[in-house]
Scaffold this motif. Structure first.
Motif, PDB file in Angstrom:
ATOM      1  N   GLY A 118      58.449 -10.985   3.423  1.00 52.13           N
ATOM      2  CA  GLY A 118      57.269 -11.265   2.609  1.00 52.13           C
ATOM      3  C   GLY A 118      55.922 -11.424   3.380  1.00 52.13           C
ATOM      4  O   GLY A 118      55.042 -10.743   2.895  1.00 52.13           O
ATOM      5  N   MET A 119      56.060 -12.094   4.522  1.00 46.34           N
ATOM      6  CA  MET A 119      54.788 -12.503   5.155  1.00 46.34           C
ATOM      7  C   MET A 119      54.264 -11.124   5.959  1.00 46.34           C
ATOM      8  O   MET A 119      53.151 -10.704   5.905  1.00 46.34           O
ATOM      9  N   ASN A 164      54.841  -8.138   4.807  1.00 44.70           N
ATOM     10  CA  ASN A 164      54.396  -7.325   3.718  1.00 44.70           C
ATOM     11  C   ASN A 164      52.866  -7.389   3.439  1.00 44.70           C
ATOM     12  O   ASN A 164      52.106  -6.619   3.323  1.00 44.70           O
ATOM     13  N   ASP A 165      52.687  -8.884   3.843  1.00 43.32           N
ATOM     14  CA  ASP A 165      51.182  -9.180   3.562  1.00 43.32           C
ATOM     15  C   ASP A 165      50.222  -8.435   4.724  1.00 43.32           C
ATOM     16  O   ASP A 165      49.240  -8.085   4.211  1.00 43.32           O
ATOM     17  N   ARG A 204      50.218  -4.772   4.115  1.00 49.93           N
ATOM     18  CA  ARG A 204      48.956  -4.459   3.036  1.00 49.93           C
ATOM     19  C   ARG A 204      47.580  -4.686   3.602  1.00 49.93           C
ATOM     20  O   ARG A 204      46.687  -3.926   3.216  1.00 49.93           O
ATOM     21  N   SER A 205      47.484  -5.742   4.462  1.00 48.63           N
ATOM     22  CA  SER A 205      46.168  -5.976   4.797  1.00 48.63           C
ATOM     23  C   SER A 205      45.790  -5.071   6.055  1.00 48.63           C
ATOM     24  O   SER A 205      44.452  -4.923   6.009  1.00 48.63           O
ATOM     25  N   GLY A 247      42.069  -5.079   2.677  1.00 48.54           N
ATOM     26  CA  GLY A 247      43.248  -5.600   2.043  1.00 48.54           C
ATOM     27  C   GLY A 247      43.500  -5.846   0.716  1.00 48.54           C
ATOM     28  O   GLY A 247      43.085  -5.086  -0.336  1.00 48.54           O
ATOM     29  N   GLY A 248      44.831  -6.564   0.329  1.00 46.69           N
ATOM     30  CA  GLY A 248      45.248  -6.260  -0.993  1.00 46.69           C
ATOM     31  C   GLY A 248      44.748  -7.399  -1.938  1.00 46.69           C
ATOM     32  O   GLY A 248      44.461  -7.693  -2.924  1.00 46.69           O
ATOM     33  N   ASP A 249      43.958  -8.632  -0.899  1.00 49.39           N
ATOM     34  CA  ASP A 249      43.635  -9.653  -1.954  1.00 49.39           C
ATOM     35  C   ASP A 249      41.891  -9.284  -1.976  1.00 49.39           C
ATOM     36  O   ASP A 249      41.031  -9.768  -1.201  1.00 49.39           O
ATOM     37  N   TYR A 309      39.687 -12.622  -1.561  1.00 48.95           N
ATOM     38  CA  TYR A 309      39.449 -13.197  -0.144  1.00 48.95           C
ATOM     39  C   TYR A 309      38.038 -13.202   0.205  1.00 48.95           C
ATOM     40  O   TYR A 309      37.638 -14.124   0.825  1.00 48.95           O
TER      41      TYR A 309
END
Length: 238
Positions: free
Chosen positions: A68-69, A71-72, A75-76, A92-94, A97
């Motif tokens: 999971g981490m 994947n973050d 994505r970033s 990134g995905g957020d 942010y």
């Protein structure tokens, strides 16, 4: 230029920052002074250092073992290296942010400067520095970064930006962490300037796109699957 600007206008982070940039501009105009001018310059320089530090130490950190981490981080940034022409991975995905970072930074600057400047001047400095100065520099960074990756006529400026940044992608991902035009001095300051000899020694054709990881690493395979990407970066459209 138009295709580049079209991508920029669709970036969620810039869309969310836009009203705060306008706020910073209004405050700068209404309170024009040496303090406000210094705040803008400070905010611009601060952002260029943030650009470097985040790219080098956050996005290029040791990949996590937990999927999971991982994947973050994929994505970033890792996904952007594996599929550098995919505009979905330019940022990134957020999308929140950058705004959250700006709000926290502006608040911290206000608190630190409050005893020195007083509350109103400290708040003015923090807001103008972060939301006019830093957001302007961040937008310039996003423009340079996008321009480096899109296939459009670029001219002298665009070719310089592209040549510099694509060295980081395709020659040596351990150098050239700056992206914004003219900021190569930051890499020189921290010892991460591009060297053809060092790049040749470190270069590995099989792992250059995956930041030194085995492209068949299970974490990469699972991340590509999670984001609907091809099984291998070699399958990407060039």
């Amino acid at each position: 230029m138009i295709p580049t600007l079209r991508i920029l206008t669709n970036m969620g982070s810039l869309q969310r920052l836009a009203p705060f940039w306008v706020l910073g501009l209004v405050l700068f105009i209404l309170n024009f002074s040496l303090l406000a001018f210094v705040a803008v310059i400070y905010g611009v320089v601060l952002q260029f250092f943030v650009e470097y530090v985040m790219h080098r130490f956050l996005y290029h950190r040791e990949p996590p073992q937990q999927q999971g981490m991982f994947n973050d981080l994929y994505r970033s940034h890792i996904g952007h290296h594996e599929f550098p022409t995919n505009p979905e991975f330019f940022t990134g995905g957020d999308n929140w942010y950058a705004l959250k970072f700006g709000l926290v930074a502006a608040a911290l600057h206000t608190v630190v400067l409050w005893p020195i400047l007083g509350l109103s001047s400290a708040a003015l400095f923090g807001t103008v520095a972060l939301f006019l100065g830093s957001v302007s520099a961040f937008t310039f960074y996003e423009y340079c970064h996008t321009l480096a990756h899109v296939n459009v006529p670029k001219g002298w400026f665009g070719n310089k930006v592209t040549q510099s940044h694509l060295r980081h992608h395709f020659n040596d991902h351990e150098t050239t962490f700056h992206v914004s035009f003219g900021m190569g001095w930051i890499d020189r300051l921290f010892g991460t300037s591009y060297s053809r000899e060092d790049a040749r020694e470190r270069f590995d054709r099989d792992t250059i796109l995956s930041l030194g990881m085995d492209p068949e690493d299970l974490r990469l395979i699972e991340a590509r699957k999670a984001f609907g990407l091809p099984k291998s970066p070699r399958d990407r459209a060039v």
